[in-house]
Structures are given as C-alpha cells and as structure tokens.
Design an enzyme around this catalytic site. Structure first.
Site, short mmCIF file in Angstrom:
data_model
loop_
_atom_site.label_atom_id
_atom_site.label_comp_id
_atom_site.label_asym_id
_atom_site.label_seq_id
_atom_site.Cartn_x
_atom_site.Cartn_y
_atom_site.Cartn_z
N ASP A 387 0.89 -1.15 0.09
CA ASP A 387 -0.04 -0.24 -0.10
C ASP A 387 0.84 1.28 -0.03
OD1 ASP A 387 -2.38 1.48 0.16
OD2 ASP A 387 -2.48 1.33 2.18
N GLU A 390 2.61 5.10 -4.23
CA GLU A 390 2.58 5.87 -5.37
C GLU A 390 3.77 6.56 -5.35
OE1 GLU A 390 0.11 5.64 -2.92
OE2 GLU A 390 -1.17 4.47 -4.29
N ASP A 458 -9.17 3.87 -2.07
CA ASP A 458 -10.25 4.31 -0.92
C ASP A 458 -11.45 4.81 -1.70
OD1 ASP A 458 -8.04 3.26 0.36
OD2 ASP A 458 -7.41 5.30 1.14
C1 GLC Z 1 -4.79 3.29 2.70
C2 GLC Z 1 -5.30 2.21 2.03
C3 GLC Z 1 -6.19 1.24 2.87
C4 GLC Z 1 -5.60 1.13 4.12
C5 GLC Z 1 -5.41 2.23 4.93
C6 GLC Z 1 -4.63 1.74 6.03
O1 GLC Z 1 -5.54 4.14 2.91
O2 GLC Z 1 -5.54 2.47 0.69
O3 GLC Z 1 -7.00 0.32 2.03
O4 GLC Z 1 -6.78 0.39 4.76
O5 GLC Z 1 -4.16 2.90 4.14
O6 GLC Z 1 -3.44 0.96 5.92
#
Ligand code: GLC
Length: 773
Positions: A387, A390, A458
């Site tokens: 995650d 980017e 998200d």
């Molecule tokens: C980001 C991700 C989400 C995750 C959060 C906490 O917002 O896109 O899926 O739950 O981080 O890690």
C-alpha cells in the site's frame, strides 16, 4: 517557451533491427516487434540504454521498408507504416490500406521545453477505451486524463489522477481497431478530443521520449493479447485468493482476527482470506509485529490455517526513522533509500511518522526488501498487501529533486509502486519456494500484472462508487490486469444494509472479492447486517464458491491470452453502439458467458441491454432474445445475471474454503444455444508452481448443437482432478431431449446414466467422452 517541431528527414539508416531517421531536432527509431506491433521512438536525447519497466519483448531482427521520394513505407503482413519525410509524420494503415491512426498533419510530434507531445488526427466516429484506472465513461472520447500516481484518499467519482498509470488505449473507428501504448513514466497527459473542438486528439509527457508501440490487430481481444504479449501476463494466482476475502483497517489483535475467522465457520459463510492492516505492526514499522496484541503470530496463523484461512498482511514502503530498527539501520548503512541530490536520505511523514523510502529501482534494494519478508513468512503469512506506494507522503508533494538512484522523482514516480510490487513478488517467491505468493498493490504501471493483483484504493460507501468501481475494473482489464478488486461496501463511510447486500452480490462477479472498511467505520462482516441480510450475503458468497471452477479456468485464460476475467462488453460486442451508451456502459461479461448488470441499491428494476444472441436469466432460467434492452427485476436477492446461450460453466458444490475437499463432483452446466461453443477447463493444485512442470489438468468441453454432441476431450497434463465424477446439467434442452439422453460413452463404453431428466452423472475419466443427446 518555443515550440520545437520535429522537422524534416535529413538522413535514413537501417541498422539490423532498427530504422534510424535523423532530423535537425531528433533521432527517430522504428522497430517491428511483430507483424502487427510497430514501435516508434522519437528522442532528442538519444540514449542507447533503452530500458523499459513494462516491455519484456524485443524487436524482430528483420523487416522490409521501401523508400519513395516522399515516404518511407514499412509493410508487414498486417500493418503499414507510412512515414512522410517532409514534414516528418507517422501514419498507420491496415495491410489493405485503410487508415488506422495518423498524425495530425499540421502538428505531428513536437516539444515545448522538455514536454513532448503527439498530436493525432481524430476521426469523426472515433471512440477510445482504456487507460486503466480512470474515472469517467467507458468511451473516453471528449475526456482528458493525467497519469501521475497519487494517494487519492477518499476520492470523488470524477477524480483524476488516481493511483495507477496505464498509458495504453484502444481506438475504434470505421469498423477498425488499433492500440497505442505510450511507454513513458513521466507525468503524462491524454486528451481524446476533449479540448480541441474535436479537431484532434493528443497525448504527451512532461519529459522523456515520444516512445510508443502501435498495435494494429483487428479486434479488441487480439489487441489485448498483443499488449500482454509485449508487457507480460499474470501467473496463475493461488486458488485461495479467488475465494472470499475479509479485510478491515484494522482487526486490532490476534484474538480478534481468530474470532472473525471462527465466526465465518460458525455462521457457515465461506471465506478463505483474512487481513491484518497496519495495526499488527509495532509502531507501523514494516516487518515487525506489535507483540502485545499479536504475541504469537505463528500460533495465530496456525489457528487460521486449521480453519482453512490464509493471512495477508499489509506492508507500506516508508521505513520509520528510528535507530535500532533493523530495516532502518540496514537501509541507512547500505544507502538503500531515496536521497536528495547531496546524498542526504529523503525524509517525509507517513503512518509511522518520519520515514525513508527504499529505492526499489535498484536490484540490491529489491533483493534486500524481498529477504526481509522472512519476518512475515516464517510465522506463516503468504499474502502481501503493498500500500501507499505511489509513493504516498503526507502533503502529497514529494520534491522533484528527490533521487532514486540516478533518476529524479518526476521521471520514475509512476513506476515506483510497480517496482515495490516486483520486489515483494520476487522476494516472497524465493522465500516460499514452490508456493505461489499472493501480492496486492495499490500503485501500478503497465506490466504490473506480471507481479501482482491490484485494488482500486479508497472508494466510498455510495451507489455512485459501486458503479464507478465496476467501470474501473472493466477498464483495468483492457490494460492487462485481471485480478482486480474494489473495497466491497465502500472504504469510507457506512453503507446502508441495502448497499452492502447489493455490493456483495456484485462482489461475487468481481475478480478479487474483498470486503474492506476504513478505521472508525462500522464493522462490515456479513453478520453485521441482521439475519435476513446475512442470509442473502451468505447465499451470494456461496454462489462465488460454486463458480470457482469456472473462475479458475477464466484466470487460466488470462494467463494464456491476457483476456481479463471482467470484460467490458466493448471487447466482445465492439461494433454495437449500445454498449457505449452511458446507460449500459457498466455492464460486463464475467468470463466468457456470464453477463452482469451492476444495479444501485435503491433500484429494484433495471434496464439491461442484452447483446446479440440469446440469453437466460440465471435465477429463473427464462430465455430472452438479444439485441434489445429489457427491464429486469432486480430485488436485493437477485442481481440481474444472464447466461449466454451455449454457455459451458463448470461449478462445484458449496465448500467453506478452497482448502476443503468438496464432494468430488464437477458440475458442468450447459445452456442450450444455436451456436457451437468450447470451454477450456483448467485445474491444478491451486497452490504451487508444479503446473509449470506439467502437473495440470486441462480439457476442452464442447457443445455442438448441430450434431447434438457434448464432448469432453482427452485430458492434457499429469494432474489428477479433485473431481472424480462429472455431473452434466443441461439447461433449456427440454424440448430437444425430452428428458432422455440417448447415448453416453467414453471411448465406446456406455457409461452409467442417472434417471434425472436434466442431468447425468458419470465418472471423470481422462479419456475422450462424447454425449449424444
Ligand atoms: C490506505 C489504504 C487502505 C488502508 C489504509 C490503512 O488508505 O488504501 O486500504 O486500509 O491505508 O493502511
């Protein structure tokens, strides 16, 4: 800022596999990659290195070109490229001379500063699809987009850019198709006639080369096949990753994780995967466990495994600045992090506070990162969720002078997430030996399908996001990604029970079926919605498990040809105007033969467009003529799902997880139709790479209505199917067979036939089986 035009041809040189053209401004190189794939690179900073994150193929060693006074013409069996010399322009035609795509004759390719742009002719009837994870309509004509991988937290339904960059689109006009992949990782721009008074389309980037691959195959499926030939295809995913996945930010302790898993089993709701989001870590330090709530990760995971669950844990790229933390100390000592130009490690804040960011563009850094996964694999984790890559940093504005190796941030940002996913994939694959890892990433660039699944980030708990999510999945499918998920239920906000139920029913037909929710929102698990809704959710998840043999075979198709599992109708019905109609543009085929219409949670009837042919409503068996829109009942218990006449859909009995053996019966469903059909059935152990050494089970199932034969070809591969019996279920055959199967034979031997009129059960022999009805 001056416009610097490409200029006229000054010199032409053929060097082995490349045609080189010099102008006053630039060096042009043209290669032929296959008879229908031609690459054009126009560069002002000619550089021999020619690296690409996306492309894994090389050019053909030879091709033919002819030169006239005005043009250079490259001809293959499928494509012609006419390069006019003055001014220098690139125009593509089919082998028989029909225009596919041409430069705008006025402007062609030019620069403003470092910005490079290709201005192209816009045909009156031209449509565009593609660019992967982009909001807006299926037909991108009249829209413009930017590629700049962004942590688009809580984005709206029109937001652009989002998390991923896929600079590949398909153009459609005059009954023709072409594809174009602009392989440039700088911030890039695409305008499909949005701001040009419909006089031209254009694309370009902040810097780098005008470097594109042109695909001239006729048919979108073929173009996808070529694009994924060039950029790679996915591997067979672990079967368990295709089951139901339950996630939340975060389950806060081992007890809670186990409790959730136990509840699935108690409630008899099938599921395969549970996630640990960031709170499993000690202070959000990657590759650590928070010992208090997660005292014994191995014991927790063993417990999960005994219930048939796999655990996926999140990893973010930011390494917390903290002396004594292994990854920080090692990274600093070995200079593994992104830096400022003076060599100082770049620091920005993310979840753990101040962080450094691994330079995933380096081999040694990727190797180091990959090895660190031992902290997760040792206790038994086999799925890895990448995650914030980017990369995200609070403030969202990493300075342009931050360096990754020799390159500055603006040049490589769009490929950072992909390289993180690559490091995770390569590293965990090594550690897990023969076991397939499951990798999920948020940021991506073309070619990411080789390493990872993706999800769309998200989203929010609204009907508009449900519909958008489907378009994103369908569009990502055009760009080589097949294993794709959206946060079912919506990440931010709280869905109404109706939205949750509806979205879950669509999740059944989403390649990756994952329920996820943001911190602070209400719990989302299937039992949180009252008994009645739980029963619907359960029934839908059971349907997913019934369909797994079909879904797994559909993924095999993705691995072989790049054909995505979720398909915009534009792929199979390219010439049908209605599929681009905003009213029907969210509809899609799931695999070869299941047509789904996403429906908002507040609507209980929906207009459904049925393309040419005949269709059966799955729930009622009712048959409809295609080529028309119908109004379909759409209660929350019954998403409009239609089966294409002639469909061959292998299913199985409901199991609680893919670890469960099942009853050994493969249920092959066939819906009668006028056209013959073939389905490639594929099976392997679902877990290891043994299939690459022949341990798979593959056969063609054919339906031939003219000859009234249903056939199972001889089995290919050395794997023994887990199904020892086949139950053949015939739908819509009533008037033809009148309840009787005439002959059922495997190599001449008559097989045992059950008495039931709509189905027969027989041993799953690996020999050829013919059923004459
Ligand atoms: C980001 C991700 C989400 C995750 C959060 C906490 O917002 O896109 O899926 O739950 O981080 O890690």
């Amino acid at each position: 800022m001056q416009i610097e035009i490409l200029g006229n041809v000054k010199g032409i040189k053929k060097q082995n596999d490349v045609l080189m053209i010099n102008t006053a401004e630039a060096v042009v190189r043209v290669w032929v990659y296959s008879p229908s794939v031609i690459r054009v690179n126009i560069s002002r900073n000619f550089d021999e290195s020619d690296a690409s994150f996306a492309v894994i193929r090389g050019p053909l060693s030879k091709f033919n070109e002819a030169e006239t006074e005005k043009e250079i013409i490259i001809k293959t069996t499928e494509l012609q490229l006419h390069i006019s010399k003055s001014p220098l322009r690139f125009n593509f035609f089919t082998a028989d001379g029909r225009a596919l795509s041409e430069d705008d004759q006025r402007f062609g390719v030019n620069w403003q500063g470092t910005r490079v742009t290709s201005y192209r002719k816009l045909y009156p009837d031209e449509r565009f699809i593609g660019l992967g994870e982009k909001t807006g309509n299926l037909n991108r004509r009249g829209s413009s987009y930017v590629n700049w991988n962004t942590d688009a937290a809580l984005h709206g339904v029109d937001a652009d850019p989002l998390y991923k960059t896929f600079p590949f689109f398909v153009g459609l006009h005059n009954g023709l198709t072409y594809g174009l992949f602009f392989d440039n990782t700088h911030k890039s721009y695409f305008d499909f006639g949005a701001s040009t008074d419909a006089t031209m389309s254009w694309f370009g980037a902040d810097a780098g080369d005008m470097n594109y691959y042109f695909f001239g195959a006729q048919g979108i499926a073929k173009i996808i096949e070529e694009y994924t030939w060039l950029t790679g295809r996915m591997e067979m995913p672990p079967l368990w990753s295709l089951g139901y996945q339950q996630c939340r930010w975060s389950y806060m302790s081992a007890d809670e994780v186990v409790d959730i898993a136990e509840n699935f089993r108690r409630e008899k709701i099938p599921a395969d995967v549970i996630y640990c989001d960031i709170d499993y870590m000690d202070d959000y330090k990657i590759f650590t466990w928070n010992k208090e709530p997660f005292p014994e990760p191995a014991a927790m995971i063993n417990k999960l495994k005994s219930m048939g669950f796999h655990l996926v844990t999140i990893v973010d790229p930011g390494i917390k600045v903290e002396e004594g933390y292994k990854e920080y100390d090692e990274g600093v000592a070995k200079n593994y992090f992104a830096t400022y130009p003076d060599g100082e490690n770049y620091t920005a804040e993310v979840w753990p506070g101040r962080c450094h960011f691994p330079d995933f563009f380096r081999d040694d850094v990727r190797e180091w990162w990959g090895k660190a996964f031992i902290a997760l694999t040792e206790p038994g984790v086999d799925g890895f969720w990448n995650d914030m890559n980017e990369p995200a940093a609070w403030g969202q504005n990493i300075p342009w002078l931050v360096k990754f190796g020799e390159k500055y941030m603006p040049e490589v940002r769009n490929a950072y997430g992909m390289q993180m996913a690559r490091a995770t994939y390569e590293g965990t694959k090594k550690i897990l030996g023969n076991k397939r890892p499951f990798i999920l990433t948020r940021a991506a660039y073309s070619g990411t399908q080789r390493y990872s699944a993706v999800w769309t980030g998200d989203n929010s708990a609204s009907d508009a996001h449900l519909l958008l999510g489907q378009r994103l999945v369908n569009s990502l499918g055009i760009t080589g990604m097949s294993l794709i998920g959206v946060d079912i239920g919506g990440f931010a906000g709280n869905p109404t029970p109706e939205l949750m139920v509806r979205w879950n029913s669509l999740g059944v037909y989403t390649p990756m079926f994952r329920n996820h929710a943001m911190e602070g929102t209400k719990y989302r698990e299937p039992w949180c919605w009252g008994k009645e809704n739980e029963a619907i959710i359960k029934k839908d998840i059971e349907q997913r498990y019934r369909l797994l043999p079909y879904i797994y075979s559909s993924f095999y198709q993705s691995c072989q040809t790049g054909m995505p599992v979720s398909r915009t109708l534009a792929i199979d019905y390219t010439g049908d105007e209605n599929v681009y109609d905003v009213k029907y543009q969210n509809q899609f085929l799931f695999g070869d033969s299941i047509l789904i219409t996403p429906v908002e949670s507040t609507k209980f009837t929906e207009d459904v467009y049925l393309p040419e042919g005949e269709w059966y409503r799955l729930s009622s068996g009712k048959k409809f003529k295609g080529g028309q829109a119908i109004s379909a009942e759409a209660p929350l218990t019954d998403l409009p799902v239609f089966i294409k006449a002639g469909a061959i859909i292998p299913m199985q009995k409901v199991i609680q997880s893919t670890a469960e053996e099942g009853d050994g019966i493969l249920e092959v469903n066939i819906w009668h139709g006028k056209e013959a059909n073939t389905f490639v059935y594929y099976e392997d152990d679902g877990l290891t790479y043994d299939h690459q050494n022949g341990a798979y089970y593959k056969r063609q199932i054919t339906f031939n209505p003219a000859k009234k034969i249903i056939g199972f070809s001889t089995v290919e591969g050395s794997f023994t199917s887990k199904y020892n019996q086949i139950k053949l279920v015939l739908h819509g055959f009533e008037t033809i067979v009148q309840g009787k199967v005439r002959t059922l034979s495997a190599n001449g031997k008559i097989l045992r036939i059950s008495k039931n009129p709509d189905h027969v059960v027989f041993a799953n022999s690996s020999e050829q089986i013919s059923i004459i009805y």
